[in-house]
Design an enzyme around this catalytic site. Structure first.
Site, PDB file in Angstrom:
ATOM      1  N   ALA A 122      40.001  61.149  49.041  1.00 21.93           N
ATOM      2  CA  ALA A 122      38.817  60.956  48.213  1.00 21.93           C
ATOM      3  C   ALA A 122      37.680  60.450  49.097  1.00 21.93           C
ATOM      4  CB  ALA A 122      39.087  59.968  47.078  1.00 21.93           C
ATOM      5  N   LYS A 123      36.479  60.431  48.563  1.00 18.80           N
ATOM      6  CA  LYS A 123      35.340  59.848  49.268  1.00 18.80           C
ATOM      7  C   LYS A 123      34.257  59.564  48.243  1.00 18.80           C
ATOM      8  CE  LYS A 123      34.348  58.720  53.542  1.00 18.80           C
ATOM      9  NZ  LYS A 123      35.316  58.120  54.486  1.00 18.80           N
ATOM     10  N   GLY A 124      33.430  58.577  48.562  1.00 15.69           N
ATOM     11  CA  GLY A 124      32.299  58.246  47.710  1.00 15.69           C
ATOM     12  C   GLY A 124      31.070  57.982  48.543  1.00 15.69           C
ATOM     13  N   ASP A 163      33.102  52.122  54.470  1.00 12.94           N
ATOM     14  CA  ASP A 163      32.727  53.238  55.327  1.00 12.94           C
ATOM     15  C   ASP A 163      31.341  52.900  55.887  1.00 12.94           C
ATOM     16  OD1 ASP A 163      31.683  56.314  55.697  1.00 12.94           O
ATOM     17  OD2 ASP A 163      33.854  56.210  55.807  1.00 12.94           O
TER      18      ASP A 163
END
Length: 433
Positions: A122-124, A163
């Site tokens: 996943a990533k945001g 991140d």
């Protein structure tokens, strides 16, 4: 003030180092296509793995300290959950796009599978420059974003981590916001938290330690002993700064580094401890008294044994790949090398250690943090580091052996191993209904 804010108000404007080049999602899909072809899967499997399982774009309204209202845009993408809950970082950057988040989520899927961590990818991201916002404004942004994506996240669903532009304080705000909604403390909803709030010892430097474990192994595989080897590190943030220090501690001579404001060089080797003090005081590597100014282009073309691109995507591309002189390139960033550049480097005999292997230390220790939170039992720093080193070096051996067996570059071998594991999980689970 959190570490995601720069205190120096007189810093120059960002250089082109921060602007990702090319098409990261297209690059990620091209890498997947190559692996699917080698593995013999059909177009249906490619489409299943090439497209995100879920994605959410949210509006994040913010009341500025001045009283003005500003609207920010955020994303959360879950690429694949065949092997377990989704896992991936949250970045705050003015360069965030949905396609970038999609690419990073896909790379996280392969990274987790390659390191045999029971997660999907996943990533945001939120399109914001955190340097221009106060700590209280960043808290409001984080809490509103968390509230908007809360139906998708949770310790058994999707676990954010720090991140670019975010840190342990950000993760603490996420954990608290989610916990307030649930009515009880849920430590496992995010990782990379402060140790006092259920974080793991060693998490802050885990990505950098993983990079260095693999970099030293890669150098030795080319007959280069770390003691006396030379290195260039592009990016002096979360990953590059600690990687430079750990490489220096291993005897590697760091001759040039850069950040988003510029680059410096000292052929006799940079004193990393002194440089870190300068960065803490000024917010940038530029202006360091014991080095000469240079350019990011010169850094990428430096005649060194090891190049660690640890900044953003697409910095090594078809326009500069043939200028890279390093014997070994270890990708500290996600997607720093475009597919065209990758082919040129491989043809030139450069050993490129791909991102899904090289920078996987962060997700490994995030997994350790999640396990510790679920057990309410925390490990010592030595145990974390020992487990991290074992996982990284085991993965290095698997990938390098697979590459030699198939006579393919490390990236192809790593992607094939990862894609095969995800595809097998998808096939075993079957389709519903």
């Amino acid at each position: 003030m959190t570490t995601i804010q720069h205190a120096a108000a007189n810093l120059p404007e960002r250089s082109h180092l921060t602007a990702a080049q090319g098409d990261p999602f297209g690059n990620a899909r091209a890498q997947l296509r190559d692996a699917v072809t080698i593995l013999g899967y059909d177009d249906g499997m490619y489409e299943l793995l090439a497209n995100p399982r879920r994605e959410l774009t949210v509006a994040v309204p913010l009341h500025r300290d001045s009283g003005e209202m500003e609207l920010l845009i955020g994303h959360r993408v879950q690429h694949n959950v065949s092997r377990g809950p989704a896992k991936g970082g949250l970045r705050y950057s003015p360069d965030v796009t949905l396609d970038e988040v999609r690419a990073l989520a896909m790379w996280m899927t392969w990274k987790c599978a390659l390191l045999d961590v029971p997660y999907g990818g996943a990533k945001g991201g939120i399109r914001i420059d955190p340097r221009h916002y106060s700590c209280s404004e960043l808290e409001r942004v984080t809490r509103r974003y968390t509230s908007e994506i809360s139906p998708l996240i949770g310790p058994d669903h999707d676990i954010p981590a720090p991140d670019v532009g975010t840190d342990e304080q950000t993760m603490a705000w996420i954990m608290d916001t989610y916990s307030v909604q649930k009515g009880h403390t849920v430590l496992g909803v995010s990782t990379g938290k402060p140790v006092s709030l259920g974080g793991s010892l060693g998490r802050a430097t885990s990505t950098s330690r993983g990079v260095v474990h693999v970099a030293l192994a890669a150098l030795r595989s080319r007959g280069i002993q770390p003691e006396g080897a030379t290195a260039a590190v592009q990016g002096f943030g979360k990953v590059g700064r600690h990687a430079a220090r750990f490489l220096h501690d291993a005897g590697v001579r760091i001759v040039t580094v850069s950040d988003q404001y510029g680059a410096i060089r000292a052929d006799g080797g940079l004193d990393i401890a002194v440089l870190e003090g300068h960065v803490d005081a000024t917010g940038s590597v530029t202006g360091f008294a014991d080095a000469d100014p240079t350019s990011n282009d010169n850094l990428l073309a430096a005649d060194v044994d090891l190049l660690v691109p640890a900044a953003v995507e697409g910095v090594i591309h078809v326009g500069n790949a043939m200028q890279v002189k390093a014997t070994v390139v270890v990708e500290g960033a996600n997607g720093p090398t475009t597919p065209e550049a990758d082919r040129l480097l491989n043809a030139a005999g450069t050993l490129v250690v791909p991102d899904i292997l090289a920078n996987a230390g962060g997700v490994i220790v995030s997994y350790f943090e999640w396990v510790q939170a679920n057990q309410a039992y925390w490990w010592g720093a030595d145990e974390v580091e020992t487990r991290l080193a074992k996982r990284m070096l085991t993965a290095w051996e698997h990938v390098s052996t697979h590459a030699e067996k198939l006579q393919v570059p490390l990236r192809t071998a790593a992607t094939c191993l990862a894609v095969e594991r995800v595809a097998q999980a998808a096939l075993l689970r079957g389709l519903y209904p």
